[in-house]
Motif scaffolding. Structure first.
Motif, mmCIF file in Angstrom:
data_model
loop_
_atom_site.group_PDB
_atom_site.id
_atom_site.type_symbol
_atom_site.label_atom_id
_atom_site.label_comp_id
_atom_site.label_asym_id
_atom_site.label_seq_id
_atom_site.Cartn_x
_atom_site.Cartn_y
_atom_site.Cartn_z
ATOM 1 N N PHE A 49 0.812 -1.208 0.000
ATOM 2 C CA PHE A 49 0.000 0.000 0.000
ATOM 3 C C PHE A 49 0.853 1.269 0.000
ATOM 4 C CE2 PHE A 49 -2.798 3.160 2.102
ATOM 5 C CZ PHE A 49 -3.783 3.198 1.124
ATOM 6 N N GLY A 50 1.916 1.277 0.795
ATOM 7 C CA GLY A 50 2.794 2.442 0.827
ATOM 8 C C GLY A 50 3.430 2.701 -0.518
ATOM 9 N N ASP A 51 3.896 1.658 -1.183
ATOM 10 C CA ASP A 51 4.507 1.798 -2.498
ATOM 11 C C ASP A 51 3.477 2.264 -3.528
ATOM 12 O OD1 ASP A 51 6.778 1.557 -4.234
ATOM 13 O OD2 ASP A 51 5.895 -0.293 -5.018
ATOM 14 N N TYR A 52 2.262 1.740 -3.424
ATOM 15 C CA TYR A 52 1.173 2.121 -4.316
ATOM 16 C C TYR A 52 0.878 3.620 -4.196
ATOM 17 C CZ TYR A 52 -3.604 2.147 -6.210
ATOM 18 O OH TYR A 52 -4.741 2.420 -6.918
ATOM 19 N N VAL A 53 0.757 4.111 -2.966
ATOM 20 C CA VAL A 53 0.474 5.536 -2.756
ATOM 21 C C VAL A 53 1.663 6.387 -3.178
ATOM 22 C CG1 VAL A 53 -0.067 7.306 -1.036
ATOM 23 C CG2 VAL A 53 -1.253 5.107 -0.985
ATOM 24 N N ARG A 54 2.882 5.947 -2.911
ATOM 25 C CA ARG A 54 4.061 6.698 -3.356
ATOM 26 C C ARG A 54 4.042 6.876 -4.866
ATOM 27 N NH1 ARG A 54 6.139 3.246 0.275
ATOM 28 N NH2 ARG A 54 6.612 4.201 2.272
ATOM 29 N N THR A 55 3.637 5.850 -5.578
ATOM 30 C CA THR A 55 3.536 5.940 -7.037
ATOM 31 C C THR A 55 2.462 6.948 -7.433
ATOM 32 O OG1 THR A 55 4.283 3.669 -7.301
ATOM 33 C CG2 THR A 55 3.090 4.618 -9.150
ATOM 34 N N LEU A 56 1.325 6.915 -6.747
ATOM 35 C CA LEU A 56 0.239 7.864 -7.046
ATOM 36 C C LEU A 56 0.646 9.306 -6.755
ATOM 37 C CD1 LEU A 56 -2.893 5.997 -5.636
ATOM 38 C CD2 LEU A 56 -2.231 6.257 -8.029
ATOM 39 N N CYS A 57 1.440 9.512 -5.719
ATOM 40 C CA CYS A 57 1.866 10.869 -5.351
ATOM 41 C C CYS A 57 2.829 11.464 -6.375
ATOM 42 C CB CYS A 57 2.526 10.870 -3.977
ATOM 43 S SG CYS A 57 1.361 10.639 -2.621
ATOM 44 N N GLY A 58 3.555 10.618 -7.077
ATOM 45 C CA GLY A 58 4.488 11.122 -8.081
ATOM 46 C C GLY A 58 5.479 12.094 -7.483
ATOM 47 N N ASP A 59 5.542 13.303 -8.048
ATOM 48 C CA ASP A 59 6.497 14.316 -7.605
ATOM 49 C C ASP A 59 5.945 15.223 -6.508
ATOM 50 O OD1 ASP A 59 8.398 13.411 -9.410
ATOM 51 O OD2 ASP A 59 7.694 14.750 -11.003
ATOM 52 N N ASP A 60 4.755 14.924 -5.988
ATOM 53 C CA ASP A 60 4.141 15.762 -4.959
ATOM 54 C C ASP A 60 4.719 15.396 -3.588
ATOM 55 O OD1 ASP A 60 2.511 17.121 -3.146
ATOM 56 O OD2 ASP A 60 0.725 16.891 -4.407
ATOM 57 N N ALA A 61 5.837 16.013 -3.246
ATOM 58 C CA ALA A 61 6.552 15.695 -2.007
ATOM 59 C C ALA A 61 5.713 16.010 -0.774
ATOM 60 C CB ALA A 61 7.871 16.455 -1.957
ATOM 61 N N GLU A 62 4.936 17.076 -0.810
ATOM 62 C CA GLU A 62 4.119 17.444 0.346
ATOM 63 C C GLU A 62 3.051 16.385 0.616
ATOM 64 O OE1 GLU A 62 1.039 20.942 1.786
ATOM 65 O OE2 GLU A 62 2.486 21.380 0.209
#
Length: 87
Positions: free
Chosen positions: A12-25
């Motif tokens: 799940f964490g990896d999935y969301v990291r992918t969805l966030c893309g370049d949005d560091a905030e």
């Protein structure tokens, strides 16, 4: 995460990291919440699948998700009582 092709399960964490893309905030907000929801995580170095044998664990957030998937083994997912109750 599972050895199936195409994939069925995702960390799940990896999935969301992918969805966030370049949005560091957004990623920082998610990771802060994830640490609160899953305060302790542990895993073995590898896990075993019938399809591929032992596979290394590369990412582990403590939560797994199975959607979305195009794997035929998950084709009836949208007909489960859980899916119908939550979508």
């Amino acid at each position: 995460m599972d050895g199936y092709s195409p994939v069925i399960f995702y960390d799940f964490g990896d999935y969301v990291r992918t969805l966030c893309g370049d949005d560091a905030e957004q990623l920082t907000q998610f990771e802060t919440l994830l640490e609160q929801v899953v305060p302790y995580k542990a895993h073995t170095e590898k896990y075993f699948t019938a399809a591929c044998g032992p596979l290394p664990i590369e990412r582990y957030s403590g939560i797994t998700t199975s959607a979305p998937s195009t794997n035929s083994l998950a084709s009836s997912y949208s007909q489960t009582s859980w899916y119908l109750a939550t979508h």
